[in-house]
Design a protein around this motif. Structure first.
Motif, PDB file in Angstrom:
ATOM      1  N   GLU A 443      11.799   0.884  -2.871  1.00  0.00           N
ATOM      2  CA  GLU A 443      10.810   0.351  -2.046  1.00  0.00           C
ATOM      3  C   GLU A 443       9.440   0.771  -2.737  1.00  0.00           C
ATOM      4  OE1 GLU A 443      11.349   0.814   2.342  1.00  0.00           O
ATOM      5  OE2 GLU A 443      12.615   2.186   1.923  1.00  0.00           O
ATOM      6  N   PHE A 444       8.574  -0.183  -2.828  1.00  0.00           N
ATOM      7  CA  PHE A 444       7.183  -0.118  -3.309  1.00  0.00           C
ATOM      8  C   PHE A 444       6.210   0.963  -2.551  1.00  0.00           C
ATOM      9  CE2 PHE A 444       2.726  -1.262  -3.755  1.00  0.00           C
ATOM     10  CZ  PHE A 444       2.388  -1.230  -5.137  1.00  0.00           C
ATOM     11  N   LEU A 445       5.748   1.901  -3.439  1.00  0.00           N
ATOM     12  CA  LEU A 445       4.855   2.970  -2.820  1.00  0.00           C
ATOM     13  C   LEU A 445       3.284   2.698  -3.244  1.00  0.00           C
ATOM     14  CD1 LEU A 445       6.982   6.097  -3.013  1.00  0.00           C
ATOM     15  CD2 LEU A 445       6.550   4.580  -0.957  1.00  0.00           C
ATOM     16  N   GLY A 446       3.125   2.269  -4.482  1.00  0.00           N
ATOM     17  CA  GLY A 446       1.592   2.225  -4.818  1.00  0.00           C
ATOM     18  C   GLY A 446       1.588   1.659  -6.317  1.00  0.00           C
ATOM     19  N   ARG A 447       0.408   1.214  -6.866  1.00  0.00           N
ATOM     20  CA  ARG A 447       0.376   0.969  -8.197  1.00  0.00           C
ATOM     21  C   ARG A 447      -0.973   1.015  -8.618  1.00  0.00           C
ATOM     22  NH1 ARG A 447       2.479  -4.829  -8.968  1.00  0.00           N
ATOM     23  NH2 ARG A 447       4.536  -3.529  -9.049  1.00  0.00           N
ATOM     24  N   VAL A 448      -1.191   1.380 -10.037  1.00  0.00           N
ATOM     25  CA  VAL A 448      -2.535   1.198 -10.383  1.00  0.00           C
ATOM     26  C   VAL A 448      -2.682   0.814 -11.892  1.00  0.00           C
ATOM     27  CG1 VAL A 448      -2.087   3.719 -11.499  1.00  0.00           C
ATOM     28  CG2 VAL A 448      -4.460   3.099 -11.147  1.00  0.00           C
ATOM     29  N   LYS A 469      -0.491  -6.448  -5.166  1.00  0.00           N
ATOM     30  CA  LYS A 469      -1.425  -7.316  -5.965  1.00  0.00           C
ATOM     31  C   LYS A 469      -2.666  -6.901  -6.354  1.00  0.00           C
ATOM     32  CE  LYS A 469       0.303 -11.263  -2.913  1.00  0.00           C
ATOM     33  NZ  LYS A 469      -0.446 -12.581  -1.981  1.00  0.00           N
ATOM     34  N   LEU A 470      -2.654  -5.501  -6.222  1.00  0.00           N
ATOM     35  CA  LEU A 470      -3.773  -4.709  -6.884  1.00  0.00           C
ATOM     36  C   LEU A 470      -5.152  -4.944  -6.237  1.00  0.00           C
ATOM     37  CD1 LEU A 470      -2.630  -4.647 -10.680  1.00  0.00           C
ATOM     38  CD2 LEU A 470      -2.665  -2.669  -9.018  1.00  0.00           C
ATOM     39  N   LYS A 471      -5.009  -5.362  -4.841  1.00  0.00           N
ATOM     40  CA  LYS A 471      -6.415  -5.951  -4.327  1.00  0.00           C
ATOM     41  C   LYS A 471      -7.034  -4.752  -3.337  1.00  0.00           C
ATOM     42  CE  LYS A 471      -5.377 -10.832  -4.658  1.00  0.00           C
ATOM     43  NZ  LYS A 471      -6.382 -10.996  -5.619  1.00  0.00           N
ATOM     44  N   LYS A 472      -5.859  -4.225  -2.484  1.00  0.00           N
ATOM     45  CA  LYS A 472      -6.374  -3.150  -1.431  1.00  0.00           C
ATOM     46  C   LYS A 472      -6.048  -1.847  -1.696  1.00  0.00           C
ATOM     47  CE  LYS A 472      -5.918  -6.232   2.276  1.00  0.00           C
ATOM     48  NZ  LYS A 472      -5.409  -6.975   3.506  1.00  0.00           N
ATOM     49  N   ARG A 473      -6.711  -0.819  -1.333  1.00  0.00           N
ATOM     50  CA  ARG A 473      -6.334   0.614  -1.478  1.00  0.00           C
ATOM     51  C   ARG A 473      -5.259   0.852  -0.498  1.00  0.00           C
ATOM     52  NH1 ARG A 473      -5.455   5.425  -2.505  1.00  0.00           N
ATOM     53  NH2 ARG A 473      -6.881   6.934  -3.082  1.00  0.00           N
ATOM     54  N   VAL A 474      -4.175   1.641  -0.976  1.00  0.00           N
ATOM     55  CA  VAL A 474      -2.944   2.063  -0.113  1.00  0.00           C
ATOM     56  C   VAL A 474      -3.032   3.859  -0.215  1.00  0.00           C
ATOM     57  CG1 VAL A 474      -1.610   0.040  -0.422  1.00  0.00           C
ATOM     58  CG2 VAL A 474      -1.325   1.979  -2.113  1.00  0.00           C
ATOM     59  N   LEU A 711     -10.821  -8.381 -13.278  1.00  0.00           N
ATOM     60  CA  LEU A 711     -11.761  -7.195 -13.190  1.00  0.00           C
ATOM     61  C   LEU A 711     -11.468  -6.458 -11.490  1.00  0.00           C
ATOM     62  CD1 LEU A 711     -15.120  -8.792 -14.243  1.00  0.00           C
ATOM     63  CD2 LEU A 711     -14.091  -6.919 -15.338  1.00  0.00           C
ATOM     64  N   GLN A 712     -11.386  -7.082 -10.528  1.00  0.00           N
ATOM     65  CA  GLN A 712     -11.191  -6.519  -9.238  1.00  0.00           C
ATOM     66  C   GLN A 712      -9.588  -5.515  -9.430  1.00  0.00           C
ATOM     67  OE1 GLN A 712     -10.077  -9.063  -6.141  1.00  0.00           O
ATOM     68  NE2 GLN A 712     -10.527  -7.403  -4.560  1.00  0.00           N
ATOM     69  N   GLU A 713      -8.548  -6.233 -10.178  1.00  0.00           N
ATOM     70  CA  GLU A 713      -7.568  -5.496 -10.130  1.00  0.00           C
ATOM     71  C   GLU A 713      -7.510  -4.143 -11.036  1.00  0.00           C
ATOM     72  OE1 GLU A 713      -4.799  -9.516  -9.963  1.00  0.00           O
ATOM     73  OE2 GLU A 713      -4.827  -8.456 -12.066  1.00  0.00           O
ATOM     74  N   GLN A 714      -8.289  -4.312 -12.291  1.00  0.00           N
ATOM     75  CA  GLN A 714      -8.702  -3.217 -13.127  1.00  0.00           C
ATOM     76  C   GLN A 714      -9.659  -2.240 -12.706  1.00  0.00           C
ATOM     77  OE1 GLN A 714      -9.545  -5.075 -16.733  1.00  0.00           O
ATOM     78  NE2 GLN A 714      -7.830  -6.345 -16.841  1.00  0.00           N
ATOM     79  N   SER A 715     -10.401  -2.430 -11.474  1.00  0.00           N
ATOM     80  CA  SER A 715     -11.155  -1.369 -11.177  1.00  0.00           C
ATOM     81  C   SER A 715     -10.381  -0.238 -10.341  1.00  0.00           C
ATOM     82  CB  SER A 715     -12.106  -2.007 -10.209  1.00  0.00           C
ATOM     83  OG  SER A 715     -11.310  -2.481  -8.741  1.00  0.00           O
ATOM     84  N   ASN A 716     -10.783   0.885 -10.595  1.00  0.00           N
ATOM     85  CA  ASN A 716     -10.328   2.174 -10.280  1.00  0.00           C
ATOM     86  C   ASN A 716     -11.354   3.179  -9.649  1.00  0.00           C
ATOM     87  OD1 ASN A 716      -7.445   1.704 -10.942  1.00  0.00           O
ATOM     88  ND2 ASN A 716      -8.226   1.571 -12.852  1.00  0.00           N
TER      89      ASN A 716
END
Length: 725
Positions: A443-448, A469-474, A711-716
């Motif tokens: 099960e997916f927990l999170g990604r960076v 999808k690297l769009k929202k913070r979890v 750019l949105q996916e890579q923003s941290n």
């Protein structure tokens, strides 16, 4: 319950048996089985002979599964792991043990059950055991119980038929039917489990216990094949893999050059058996096209091996592309023993290796990335009890490593070091955290996702996790320390070559909102160009005589004094204008406004329903193709704009350097000589390198420039969490 005519049948058996004293019938009664399995069955024989005086209420069916012969091959190893299911009236009544790696298995198992209708046959179904995937059907047959002589063991050697009614070997069974009294039925139910009584032990299956730790984890990506043919035709090919007792079966592709693109894991429990076996099979004929054997023990840990494997016993050009990564049971990578760990000596050697003075040595070796994965905090709870079993996967394009699993915690600590070979500095490191569940489900927990160029060497930092999808913070953060050492000259040369394709990437599906977003951005660009056209028409119409006169003078001077080297100068001027504009305006060049707009439209589309999808279902392919074209055009326009806006400073600086060199070259060298050199290079590439793939250097460069979505996916954003290690 059996009706009274059963007694008349028993009387006929009695008269038949009494007429021939030499053929004394012997069988094992239920009562003797329950009291003492070693007693002789003389008492039962006497009871069968006196069947006319018995109160027969039902029948006991005794089935002995003997062996199998010439069963079909279902595994990549050229063998099978067969077991048998018995069905009576469509219900599964018994399942035998599994005999591993045997086409002529010997089960020697016996079970008993109560039957009330001998006109209903008992069905045998033979399967090949597959761990973690669907078992393969091997063949089936039926035994007519009405042909069995009561109180006598009858042996049947039945012919199995597969899915297409082709012969699939034989199975031998011995069947005995015995009449039962009411007291025997009661005794049977006291000892039976779900109406079945096993009178012999199953052979112990040699599968690994569910909780057994694996010695190695083998991650395999089945990418594609070439020249997969059988009898000069394109088969419906699929691949079967086997490693120890674990198996995997791919999907079917009907093509001589199939593209499977499937990823799966196999585990090594027994280090003495590390031979990975693969068979490519034609679904229509079950014929094996070719085989491959790979010794997993020879594959280095923590490294992704990408290789074309030739199929044995197949056409000469038959190949399969596999990506294999092997991790140890305690997780790939070295363990960070203490906080004082440093690798200054190794780092200094790498700095020397990738120094600017060594740029022309090993041009394809761009650099090295070292990742220290410490721990994660505040993860999402996926299991009962408010805990998870997290493990992390680190990916750099097609290179993949996996940590060990830390059980029952939301704050796992790994303390591992991983090293990646950097083939392109414009790629991103992706760290994904999963929760391990039984039956190989995650099960997916999170990604960076972290761009390599944005890494601050040797900085220990918390990264906030995002959704798939690297769009929202979890919920959750991960603590990393990274160090990337690379050669800028080699990286610049690599920028103008084709980008490495990631094999495991999600296919884009048609979405009305995305289509609308792409179309809107193209429409805005067309409007901007139309505005420039209107300005030119305004000057040509002489509505403002001073402006038109000034434009005419500039045009005449430009054409009169124009030289070819003015072109890079003008483009450099555009770079300078945007650079000054960004500095003076204070706007962030990295703000992906249009991607946020597209994200909102996509979220709205998910709430609309299926009406639009149903309406456009018939045009799905055409719309998807059009969406891909719009997506490419939109991304290209965004990348061009971001190049001039210095969104990626390194790439924009590289463009400025290249344009400056082009200006100098055009100023001193005649254009015809430049074109001659360029054309000679293009014509001779195939002669110098027969495997060369033609490419467009400008598009290859733009493929590295991030679009607004990327750019949105890579923003941290930085996470304010103390580092206590």
């Amino acid at each position: 319950m059996v009706n009274l005519n059963l007694k008349s049948i028993v009387r006929r058996i009695n008269s038949t048996s009494s007429s021939s004293s030499s053929s004394k019938l012997k069988y094992r009664s239920l009562s003797s089985t329950l009291v003492n399995d070693e007693e002789e069955s003389d008492e039962t024989t006497q009871k069968c002979g006196e069947g006319g005086e018995m109160d027969v209420v039902t029948l006991l069916l005794d089935v002995r599964l003997n062996n199998g012969e010439d069963l079909p091959v279902k595994d990549a190893s050229g063998s099978s792991d067969p077991y048998v299911k018995f069905r009576y009236k469509e219900n599964i009544v018994y399942k035998s043990g599994t005999i591993f790696k045997n086409l002529n298995p010997s089960w020697d198992e016996e079970f008993q059950m109560i039957v009330d209708d001998v006109t209903c046959p008992i069905r045998l179904e033979v399967f090949d055991f597959d761990r973690f995937c669907t078992d393969d059907f091997m063949g089936a047959a039926e035994v007519d119980l009405s042909q069995v002589k009561w109180c006598t063991s009858t042996e049947f050697r039945v012919d199995l038929l597969d899915e297409v009614n082709q012969p699939a070997g034989k199975v031998s069974v011995s069947i005995t039917i015995t009449p039962m009294t009411q007291s025997e039925v009661q005794q049977f139910h006291q000892k039976a489990t779900k109406g079945v009584l096993c009178t012999s032990e199953k052979k112990k299956e040699q599968r690994a216990p569910a909780g057994q730790d694996w010695a190695k984890l083998v991650n395999i990506v089945l990418v594609e094949g070439k020249g997969i043919r059988i009898d000069e035709r394109c088969p419906d090919a699929f691949c079967k893999f086997k490693l120890g007792q674990e198996k995997y079966k791919s999907k079917v592709c009907s093509n001589a050059d199939p593209k499977w693109i499937e990823q799966f894991d196999l585990h090594v429990f027994d280090t003495a058996d590390q031979m990975l076996q693969m068979a490519c099979i034609d679904r229509n004929t079950n014929a094996i096209i070719g085989r491959v054997e790979i010794d997993v023990s020879s594959v280095p840990l923590d490294e992704t091996l990408q290789h074309w494997y030739h199929l044995d016993n197949a056409p000469d050009n038959a190949q399969v592309l596999l990506l294999i990564t092997v991790s140890g049971s305690h997780g790939a990578g070295e363990t960070i023993e203490t906080d004082d760990f440093n690798y200054n000596d190794i780092r200094n050697m790498r700095i020397q290796r990738y120094d600017i003075t060594n740029s022309l040595n090993e041009i394809s070796d761009i650099g090295t990335l070292t990742v220290k994965l410490f721990c994660a905090e505040d993860l999402v709870a996926k299991d009962f009890g408010g805990k998870s079993d997290p493990f992390a996967v680190l990916e750099l394009v097609n290179t993949r490593v996996q940590t060990n699993t830390v059980y029952k915690t939301l704050s796992p600590s790994w303390n591992k070091i991983y090293t990646f070979a950097v083939k392109d500095i414009h790629t991103c490191l992706q760290v994904t955290i999963f929760d391990e569940d039984p039956n190989n489900r995650f099960e997916f927990l999170g990604r960076v996702q972290i761009p390599l160029k944005s890494i601050r060497n040797c900085e220990k930092r918390w990264y906030g996790l995002k959704d798939e999808k690297l769009k929202k913070r979890v919920k959750g953060e991960v603590l990393l320390e990274m160090d990337v050492i690379w050669n800028p000259v080699r990286a610049a040369i690599r920028t103008f070559k084709p980008k490495e394709r990631k094999y495991l990437s999600q296919e884009q599906k048609f979405k009305a909102a995305l289509f609308k977003t792409y179309f809107g951005e193209i429409k805005d660009t067309v409007k901007t160009l139309a505005g420039y056209k209107n300005n030119v028409e305004y000057l040509l119409s002489w509505h403002s005589r001073p402006k038109s006169l000034l434009a005419y003078v500039i045009f005449m001077l430009f054409v009169y004094f124009f030289e070819i080297y003015f072109i890079p100068i003008m483009v450099l001027g555009l770079f300078g204008y945007n650079f000054v504009k960004n500095k003076t305006s204070g706007d962030e060049p990295n703000s992906p406004r249009s991607s946020i707009k597209g994200q909102k439209c996509e979220e709205e589309d998910e709430n609309i329903g299926n009406g639009i999808r149903d309406t456009l279902n018939s045009m799905q392919e055409n719309l998807l193709s059009l969406q891909h074209s719009l997506h490419f055009a939109t991304q290209l326009l965004q990348k061009i704009k971001n190049t001039f806006n210095f969104t990626d400073i390194w790439l924009s600086t590289l463009a400025v350097i290249v344009l400056s060199l082009a200006f100098i070259l055009l100023y001193f060298v005649p254009l015809r000589w430049i074109i001659l050199i360029w054309g000679t290079n293009k014509f001779s590439k195939k002669l110098r390198n027969p495997n060369f793939v033609d490419n467009n250097e400008l598009l290859d460069y733009l493929s590295r420039v991030p679009s607004n979505t990327e750019l949105q996916e890579q923003s941290n954003a930085r996470v304010n969490r103390p580092i206590n290690l």
